[in-house]
Design a protein around this motif. Sequence first.
Motif, PDB file in Angstrom:
ATOM      1  N   UNK A 131       0.290  -1.386   0.118  1.00 32.07           N
ATOM      2  CA  UNK A 131       0.075   0.381  -0.049  1.00 32.07           C
ATOM      3  C   UNK A 131       0.732   1.551  -0.253  1.00 32.07           C
ATOM      4  N   UNK A 132       1.984   1.411   0.636  1.00 32.11           N
ATOM      5  CA  UNK A 132       2.988   2.294   0.651  1.00 32.11           C
ATOM      6  C   UNK A 132       3.665   2.121  -0.625  1.00 32.11           C
ATOM      7  N   UNK A 133       4.130   1.547  -0.523  1.00 33.81           N
ATOM      8  CA  UNK A 133       5.188   1.797  -2.817  1.00 33.81           C
ATOM      9  C   UNK A 133       4.436   2.564  -3.425  1.00 33.81           C
ATOM     10  N   UNK A 134       3.156   2.942  -3.782  1.00 36.60           N
ATOM     11  CA  UNK A 134       2.763   3.493  -5.314  1.00 36.60           C
ATOM     12  C   UNK A 134       2.775   4.888  -4.243  1.00 36.60           C
ATOM     13  N   UNK A 135       2.633   5.779  -3.699  1.00 33.73           N
ATOM     14  CA  UNK A 135       2.870   6.761  -2.470  1.00 33.73           C
ATOM     15  C   UNK A 135       4.468   7.378  -3.288  1.00 33.73           C
ATOM     16  N   UNK A 136       3.552   8.472  -4.146  1.00 31.75           N
ATOM     17  CA  UNK A 136       5.510   8.607  -4.780  1.00 31.75           C
ATOM     18  C   UNK A 136       6.927   9.378  -3.898  1.00 31.75           C
ATOM     19  N   UNK A 137       6.528  10.046  -2.587  1.00 32.75           N
ATOM     20  CA  UNK A 137       7.081  10.735  -1.998  1.00 32.75           C
ATOM     21  C   UNK A 137       7.281  10.148  -0.962  1.00 32.75           C
ATOM     22  N   UNK A 138       7.202   8.977  -0.533  1.00 33.23           N
ATOM     23  CA  UNK A 138       7.537   8.137   0.819  1.00 33.23           C
ATOM     24  C   UNK A 138       8.679   7.161   0.336  1.00 33.23           C
ATOM     25  N   UNK A 139       9.777   7.352   1.225  1.00 33.37           N
ATOM     26  CA  UNK A 139      10.858   6.541   0.878  1.00 33.37           C
ATOM     27  C   UNK A 139      11.079   4.673   1.768  1.00 33.37           C
ATOM     28  N   UNK A 140      10.504   3.827   1.298  1.00 29.43           N
ATOM     29  CA  UNK A 140      10.205   3.144   1.964  1.00 29.43           C
ATOM     30  C   UNK A 140      10.621   1.820   2.096  1.00 29.43           C
ATOM     31  N   UNK A 141      11.003   1.656   2.924  1.00 28.60           N
ATOM     32  CA  UNK A 141      11.889   0.454   3.009  1.00 28.60           C
ATOM     33  C   UNK A 141      11.582  -0.744   4.292  1.00 28.60           C
ATOM     34  N   UNK A 142      11.358  -1.897   2.634  1.00 22.38           N
ATOM     35  CA  UNK A 142      10.902  -3.252   3.425  1.00 22.38           C
ATOM     36  C   UNK A 142      12.381  -4.018   4.205  1.00 22.38           C
ATOM     37  N   UNK A 143      11.514  -4.487   5.764  1.00 24.96           N
ATOM     38  CA  UNK A 143      12.414  -4.886   6.085  1.00 24.96           C
ATOM     39  C   UNK A 143      12.887  -7.052   5.661  1.00 24.96           C
ATOM     40  N   UNK A 144      13.679  -7.698   6.639  1.00 28.09           N
ATOM     41  CA  UNK A 144      14.034  -8.676   5.939  1.00 28.09           C
ATOM     42  C   UNK A 144      13.620  -9.305   6.017  1.00 28.09           C
ATOM     43  N   UNK A 145      13.303 -10.958   6.207  1.00 23.97           N
ATOM     44  CA  UNK A 145      12.948 -12.224   7.601  1.00 23.97           C
ATOM     45  C   UNK A 145      12.200 -13.151   6.352  1.00 23.97           C
ATOM     46  N   UNK A 146      11.778 -13.878   6.617  1.00 22.64           N
ATOM     47  CA  UNK A 146      10.943 -14.737   6.581  1.00 22.64           C
ATOM     48  C   UNK A 146       9.268 -14.492   7.094  1.00 22.64           C
ATOM     49  N   UNK A 147       8.844 -14.654   5.929  1.00 17.06           N
ATOM     50  CA  UNK A 147       7.627 -14.462   6.220  1.00 17.06           C
ATOM     51  C   UNK A 147       6.568 -15.132   6.232  1.00 17.06           C
ATOM     52  N   UNK A 148       5.553 -15.184   7.980  1.00 12.42           N
ATOM     53  CA  UNK A 148       4.986 -16.186   8.494  1.00 12.42           C
ATOM     54  C   UNK A 148       2.981 -16.237   7.619  1.00 12.42           C
ATOM     55  N   UNK A 149       2.942 -16.660   7.221  1.00 13.30           N
ATOM     56  CA  UNK A 149       1.258 -17.061   6.156  1.00 13.30           C
ATOM     57  C   UNK A 149       0.077 -16.211   7.406  1.00 13.30           C
ATOM     58  N   UNK A 150       0.515 -16.841   8.329  1.00 13.71           N
ATOM     59  CA  UNK A 150      -0.228 -16.078   8.801  1.00 13.71           C
ATOM     60  C   UNK A 150      -0.940 -14.514   9.143  1.00 13.71           C
ATOM     61  N   UNK A 151      -0.526 -13.955   9.451  1.00 14.69           N
ATOM     62  CA  UNK A 151      -0.254 -12.502   8.970  1.00 14.69           C
ATOM     63  C   UNK A 151       1.071 -12.056   8.112  1.00 14.69           C
ATOM     64  N   UNK A 152       1.453 -12.381   7.155  1.00 14.89           N
ATOM     65  CA  UNK A 152       2.336 -12.340   6.063  1.00 14.89           C
ATOM     66  C   UNK A 152       2.865 -10.628   6.153  1.00 14.89           C
ATOM     67  N   UNK A 153       3.979 -11.165   8.022  1.00 14.44           N
ATOM     68  CA  UNK A 153       4.826 -10.165   8.551  1.00 14.44           C
ATOM     69  C   UNK A 153       6.226 -10.878   7.871  1.00 14.44           C
ATOM     70  N   UNK A 154       7.016 -10.591   7.678  1.00 21.88           N
ATOM     71  CA  UNK A 154       8.445 -10.729   8.223  1.00 21.88           C
ATOM     72  C   UNK A 154       9.285 -11.296   9.561  1.00 21.88           C
ATOM     73  N   UNK A 155       9.589 -11.896   9.899  1.00 23.19           N
ATOM     74  CA  UNK A 155      10.127 -12.764  11.187  1.00 23.19           C
ATOM     75  C   UNK A 155      11.102 -12.754  11.019  1.00 23.19           C
ATOM     76  N   UNK A 156      11.874 -13.580  12.395  1.00 26.22           N
ATOM     77  CA  UNK A 156      13.001 -14.014  12.784  1.00 26.22           C
ATOM     78  C   UNK A 156      14.436 -12.391  12.283  1.00 26.22           C
ATOM     79  N   UNK A 157      15.554 -13.355  13.357  1.00 22.28           N
ATOM     80  CA  UNK A 157      16.787 -13.229  13.710  1.00 22.28           C
ATOM     81  C   UNK A 157      17.383 -12.133  13.156  1.00 22.28           C
TER      82      UNK A 157
END
Length: 255
Positions: A131-157
């Motif tokens: 949702x944020x990636x389409x905003x032209x003036x927002x600098x987006x940083x996607x954090x790394x990690x393993x994506x959990x299916x229930x929450x679609x969130x990257x997790x892990x060390x």
Amino acid sequence: MYAEERQQAIADLVRSSGRASVAELALEFAVTTETVRRDLSALAAARVVRRVHGGAVLTPVPTVVESGLDERDLTRAGEKERIARAATHLLPDSGGSVVLDAGSTTSRLAALLTRDARLTVFTHGVPVASRVAVLPHVQLHLLPGRVRTPTQAAVGAETVRSIGRLRVDVAFLGANGISVDHGFSTPDADEAAVKAALVRAARHVVVLADSTKLGRDATVSFAGLAQVDTLVTDADAPDSLVSALRAHGVAVILT
């Protein structure tokens, strides 16, 4: 006294003392022990008390079971939309930095960012990032990690290490449970580790949670009351818990 009135009085008595015996209740309400047992059975069926040998005890606070993101997004959608809209007023000024936790309400907040928003946004939530990636003036940083299916969130060390290098103006987090004793909690240990890192990374910590999360405990606590600055929730939040949170220094915004 009608049966419903007596049962309510029994429930209040068990809540105040934590337990009560059949004999004590029969004496207190001047009824037979058989009548008390029927009352306790009715209260137990409604999960108000738990039957034990010779009486009843207080039903423990329910432990939250994790559900999928799609299911959560459909639950109390109106309340979550109002919470997200209220949270837009807590965004930093243009040029500031935020981290958005994965979750249904934080995703709604991401959708409310305007196209001229000038922010640096970090997130470990895949739907939030999309949702944020389409905003032209927002600098987006996607954090790394393993994506959990229930929450679609990257997790892990790797996710926790990446967050540990950040310092942002505001963190917006979700929570599955909020109570005075257990703080802010979530069912999964990996998610809790990421949320705890997000709390440490922010100058101001905001939790977005509808009122059904208040008074409940999920398995793993990720923040104590002193670590959260603001809770944004809906007007159905119980007055007693809102007062307790405010007494512990949490600013509570009701929508």
